[in-house]
Design an enzyme around this catalytic site. Sequence first.
Site, PDB file in Angstrom:
ATOM      1  N   ALA A  95      71.653  57.483 111.525  1.00  0.00           N
ATOM      2  CA  ALA A  95      70.314  56.873 110.695  1.00  0.00           C
ATOM      3  C   ALA A  95      70.926  56.215 109.711  1.00  0.00           C
ATOM      4  O   ALA A  95      71.976  56.492 108.863  1.00  0.00           O
ATOM      5  CB  ALA A  95      69.643  58.054 110.281  1.00  0.00           C
ATOM      6  N   SER A  96      70.216  54.636 109.247  1.00  0.00           N
ATOM      7  CA  SER A  96      70.250  54.057 108.392  1.00  0.00           C
ATOM      8  C   SER A  96      71.723  53.558 108.234  1.00  0.00           C
ATOM      9  O   SER A  96      72.183  52.948 109.119  1.00  0.00           O
ATOM     10  CB  SER A  96      69.891  54.701 106.996  1.00  0.00           C
ATOM     11  OG  SER A  96      69.558  53.574 105.986  1.00  0.00           O
ATOM     12  N   GLY A  97      72.598  53.800 107.093  1.00  0.00           N
ATOM     13  CA  GLY A  97      74.055  53.414 107.016  1.00  0.00           C
ATOM     14  C   GLY A  97      74.620  53.860 108.209  1.00  0.00           C
ATOM     15  O   GLY A  97      75.775  53.349 108.612  1.00  0.00           O
TER      16      GLY A  97
END
Length: 311
Positions: A95-97
């Site tokens: 998720a995200s990064g």
Amino acid sequence: KRPEPSGKPAIALIYAEGTITDGEGGEGLLGGSSVGSAGMRRALRAAAKDDNVKAVVIRIDSPGGSALASEVMWQAARHVAEKKPVIVSIGSMAASGGYYLASAGDHIFADPSAIVGSIGVVGGKFVLKDLYDKIGLTTETFYRGKNADLFSDSKPFDDRQRRLITNWMRNTYEQFTSRVMHTRKDKIKDIDQVARGRIFLARQAKELGMVDEIGGIEAALTHAAGKASLQKGGYDVQVLPAPRTLGDMLLGTAMSQAELPFNATVKIGEDSILRTLSPRARQSIGQQLDFLQLLQDRPVVLVTPYVLTVR
């Protein structure tokens, strides 16, 4: 003692588990882990330089973290991909990064229960002045310059600083989406349908073009072997960075070649309230503490701002 080389070609297996941080990673305070951009870059560089390594598999289980570290690792992975196949295997979460790094792969596998996405940016800081007042702690800070107090925890952003942070977040978000589309422009039809912080289960992510196949790490290794024209049983799986042996530590071998098999951590005593929590809960708390630290160091990060549990 490190095992003797078998002489077979190898597939490098690199783990990216935990919060993404700048510099060196390691074990967290409450038993969690973090992946550092420096360690990941060294491992990828070693895989790129080793002629015996024919392909690379990156196993990701991360809720995100530092935006700068995510970019450093993305660049390092793409550098390897110019020479060798780079396959990504997503565990419970990218998720995200974490997805920022995953998008650097040529092909992405995801476990059936994996959480994927959260293409978005979190910005801000924690202002602790009221807390300091309640506990009777007085602080005095002197600044010189318009943005000298940008990272201060004793006062909120002023209007000028808020505009600065907003622009910083916007630029980071645009770079994030451009990195994703750099490798997946033929698979993701509309980045706005999958971005803006949305999260998806693995099968949804596959339908949207964020993931190529549903499968575990064995499927990713098999696919990497096929891309490198390696036959079943005709290659080794080489974990990078390799654990340091006793001889490495006694001789002072550089950390660029191997990692310590142990890390310093906080031991939870018998009387600690944290002992009543499950290991999963302690890991979640540890990740939130990591995020607090990230925001204190840099007010724009690539993290999933909540904890998700799939039952």
